[in-house]
Design a protein around this motif. Structure first.
Motif, PDB file in Angstrom:
ATOM      1  N   TRP A   1      16.532  49.093 -68.302  1.00 17.68           N
ATOM      2  CA  TRP A   1      17.915  50.013 -68.229  1.00 17.68           C
ATOM      3  C   TRP A   1      17.793  51.495 -68.282  1.00 17.68           C
ATOM      4  N   VAL A   2      16.592  51.925 -68.635  1.00 19.18           N
ATOM      5  CA  VAL A   2      16.007  53.236 -69.061  1.00 19.18           C
ATOM      6  C   VAL A   2      14.642  53.507 -68.615  1.00 19.18           C
ATOM      7  N   THR A   3      14.162  54.529 -68.104  1.00 15.55           N
ATOM      8  CA  THR A   3      13.136  54.921 -67.790  1.00 15.55           C
ATOM      9  C   THR A   3      12.571  56.006 -68.771  1.00 15.55           C
ATOM     10  N   GLN A   4      11.512  56.136 -69.036  1.00 15.38           N
ATOM     11  CA  GLN A   4      11.010  57.455 -69.909  1.00 15.38           C
ATOM     12  C   GLN A   4      10.269  58.378 -69.092  1.00 15.38           C
ATOM     13  N   ASP A   5      10.472  59.742 -69.433  1.00 18.03           N
ATOM     14  CA  ASP A   5       9.750  60.546 -68.614  1.00 18.03           C
ATOM     15  C   ASP A   5       8.146  60.748 -69.222  1.00 18.03           C
ATOM     16  N   LEU A   6       7.257  60.714 -68.438  1.00 18.39           N
ATOM     17  CA  LEU A   6       5.794  60.823 -68.987  1.00 18.39           C
ATOM     18  C   LEU A   6       5.446  61.907 -69.851  1.00 18.39           C
ATOM     19  N   ASP A   7       5.983  63.022 -69.624  1.00 17.73           N
ATOM     20  CA  ASP A   7       5.547  63.916 -70.356  1.00 17.73           C
ATOM     21  C   ASP A   7       6.620  64.553 -71.456  1.00 17.73           C
ATOM     22  N   SER A   8       7.340  63.774 -71.746  1.00 18.06           N
ATOM     23  CA  SER A   8       8.471  64.106 -73.005  1.00 18.06           C
ATOM     24  C   SER A   8       9.114  62.739 -73.555  1.00 18.06           C
ATOM     25  N   ARG A   9      10.065  63.154 -74.382  1.00 20.27           N
ATOM     26  CA  ARG A   9      10.447  61.785 -74.963  1.00 20.27           C
ATOM     27  C   ARG A   9      11.849  61.509 -74.388  1.00 20.27           C
ATOM     28  N   ALA A  10      12.325  62.418 -73.340  1.00 20.48           N
ATOM     29  CA  ALA A  10      13.477  62.100 -72.749  1.00 20.48           C
ATOM     30  C   ALA A  10      13.490  60.408 -71.831  1.00 20.48           C
ATOM     31  N   VAL A  11      14.690  60.143 -71.713  1.00 17.32           N
ATOM     32  CA  VAL A  11      14.918  58.593 -71.057  1.00 17.32           C
ATOM     33  C   VAL A  11      16.247  58.974 -70.161  1.00 17.32           C
ATOM     34  N   ARG A  12      15.870  58.506 -69.061  1.00 18.00           N
ATOM     35  CA  ARG A  12      17.055  58.351 -67.902  1.00 18.00           C
ATOM     36  C   ARG A  12      17.563  57.084 -67.882  1.00 18.00           C
ATOM     37  N   VAL A  13      18.870  57.047 -67.707  1.00 19.19           N
ATOM     38  CA  VAL A  13      19.440  55.637 -67.451  1.00 19.19           C
ATOM     39  C   VAL A  13      19.394  55.296 -66.031  1.00 19.19           C
ATOM     40  N   THR A  14      19.106  54.206 -65.920  1.00 18.07           N
ATOM     41  CA  THR A  14      19.182  53.727 -64.358  1.00 18.07           C
ATOM     42  C   THR A  14      20.525  53.203 -63.928  1.00 18.07           C
ATOM     43  N   ALA A  15      20.420  52.846 -62.750  1.00 20.47           N
ATOM     44  CA  ALA A  15      21.895  52.171 -62.108  1.00 20.47           C
ATOM     45  C   ALA A  15      21.959  50.725 -62.919  1.00 20.47           C
ATOM     46  N   LEU A  16      21.039  50.097 -63.016  1.00 23.19           N
ATOM     47  CA  LEU A  16      21.143  48.947 -63.524  1.00 23.19           C
ATOM     48  C   LEU A  16      21.523  49.101 -64.869  1.00 23.19           C
ATOM     49  N   GLY A  17      20.819  50.190 -65.449  1.00 21.07           N
ATOM     50  CA  GLY A  17      21.391  50.412 -67.111  1.00 21.07           C
ATOM     51  C   GLY A  17      22.768  50.755 -67.083  1.00 21.07           C
ATOM     52  N   ARG A  18      23.170  51.617 -66.545  1.00 17.61           N
ATOM     53  CA  ARG A  18      24.761  52.038 -66.341  1.00 17.61           C
ATOM     54  C   ARG A  18      25.732  50.663 -66.371  1.00 17.61           C
ATOM     55  N   ARG A  19      25.213  49.684 -65.414  1.00 16.26           N
ATOM     56  CA  ARG A  19      26.070  48.474 -65.310  1.00 16.26           C
ATOM     57  C   ARG A  19      25.941  47.853 -66.614  1.00 16.26           C
ATOM     58  N   GLU A  20      24.753  47.386 -67.014  1.00 13.80           N
ATOM     59  CA  GLU A  20      24.359  46.571 -68.154  1.00 13.80           C
ATOM     60  C   GLU A  20      24.973  47.093 -69.447  1.00 13.80           C
ATOM     61  N   LEU A  21      24.958  48.431 -69.679  1.00  9.76           N
ATOM     62  CA  LEU A  21      25.563  49.216 -70.862  1.00  9.76           C
ATOM     63  C   LEU A  21      27.141  48.992 -70.921  1.00  9.76           C
ATOM     64  N   TRP A  22      27.829  49.259 -69.573  1.00 15.50           N
ATOM     65  CA  TRP A  22      28.995  49.047 -69.406  1.00 15.50           C
ATOM     66  C   TRP A  22      29.328  47.590 -69.886  1.00 15.50           C
ATOM     67  N   ALA A  23      28.828  46.750 -69.227  1.00 17.38           N
ATOM     68  CA  ALA A  23      29.131  45.329 -69.159  1.00 17.38           C
ATOM     69  C   ALA A  23      29.066  44.585 -70.754  1.00 17.38           C
ATOM     70  N   ARG A  24      27.785  44.974 -71.403  1.00 14.25           N
ATOM     71  CA  ARG A  24      27.657  44.266 -72.792  1.00 14.25           C
ATOM     72  C   ARG A  24      28.257  45.379 -73.700  1.00 14.25           C
ATOM     73  N   PHE A  25      28.206  46.606 -73.665  1.00  9.86           N
ATOM     74  CA  PHE A  25      28.709  47.168 -74.931  1.00  9.86           C
ATOM     75  C   PHE A  25      29.928  48.262 -74.663  1.00  9.86           C
ATOM     76  N   GLY A  26      30.568  48.356 -73.230  1.00 15.17           N
ATOM     77  CA  GLY A  26      31.466  49.116 -72.956  1.00 15.17           C
ATOM     78  C   GLY A  26      31.353  50.529 -72.952  1.00 15.17           C
ATOM     79  N   LEU A  27      29.893  50.809 -72.784  1.00 13.38           N
ATOM     80  CA  LEU A  27      29.509  52.161 -72.840  1.00 13.38           C
ATOM     81  C   LEU A  27      29.331  52.731 -71.466  1.00 13.38           C
ATOM     82  N   GLU A  28      30.148  54.005 -71.016  1.00 16.90           N
ATOM     83  CA  GLU A  28      29.937  54.458 -69.710  1.00 16.90           C
ATOM     84  C   GLU A  28      29.164  55.721 -69.697  1.00 16.90           C
ATOM     85  N   VAL A  29      28.059  55.643 -68.799  1.00 15.99           N
ATOM     86  CA  VAL A  29      27.026  56.489 -69.037  1.00 15.99           C
ATOM     87  C   VAL A  29      27.059  57.230 -67.734  1.00 15.99           C
TER      88      VAL A  29
END
Length: 87
Positions: A59-87
């Motif tokens: 649902w997210v990927t993590q940058d190799l040289d930082s603690r930052a994460v990026r929400v994937t397209a799958l993650g956007r769909r799942e977060l919306w479907a499961r939690f009602g979160l729009e990212v």
């Protein structure tokens, strides 16, 4: 802070062992202020378990040289479907 019974059930349905986390030394759940964004996120054992789940399910990927994460397209769909979160 406390997680509701419904919240614990939802975490359990995702495969997160809530009762195990309660026995850990780590704080269970609390609002944690991100120093760079100046916004709160979910801290503690619950936050760490949610991150591990999101990374494992891609649902997210993590940058190799930082603690930052990026929400994937799958993650956007799942977060919306499961939690009602729009990212």
């Amino acid at each position: 802070y406390e997680v509701t019974a419904a919240g614990c059930g939802g975490l359990g349905a995702l495969g997160i062992a809530v009762e195990e986390m309660r026995r850990e030394r780590r704080r269970f759940a609390f609002p944690c202020l991100d120093w760079s964004e100046r916004r709160f996120h979910l801290g503690g054992a619950v936050g760490a378990a949610m991150l591990k789940l999101a990374l494992g399910r891609k649902w997210v990927t993590q940058d190799l040289d930082s603690r930052a994460v990026r929400v994937t397209a799958l993650g956007r769909r799942e977060l919306w479907a499961r939690f009602g979160l729009e990212v």
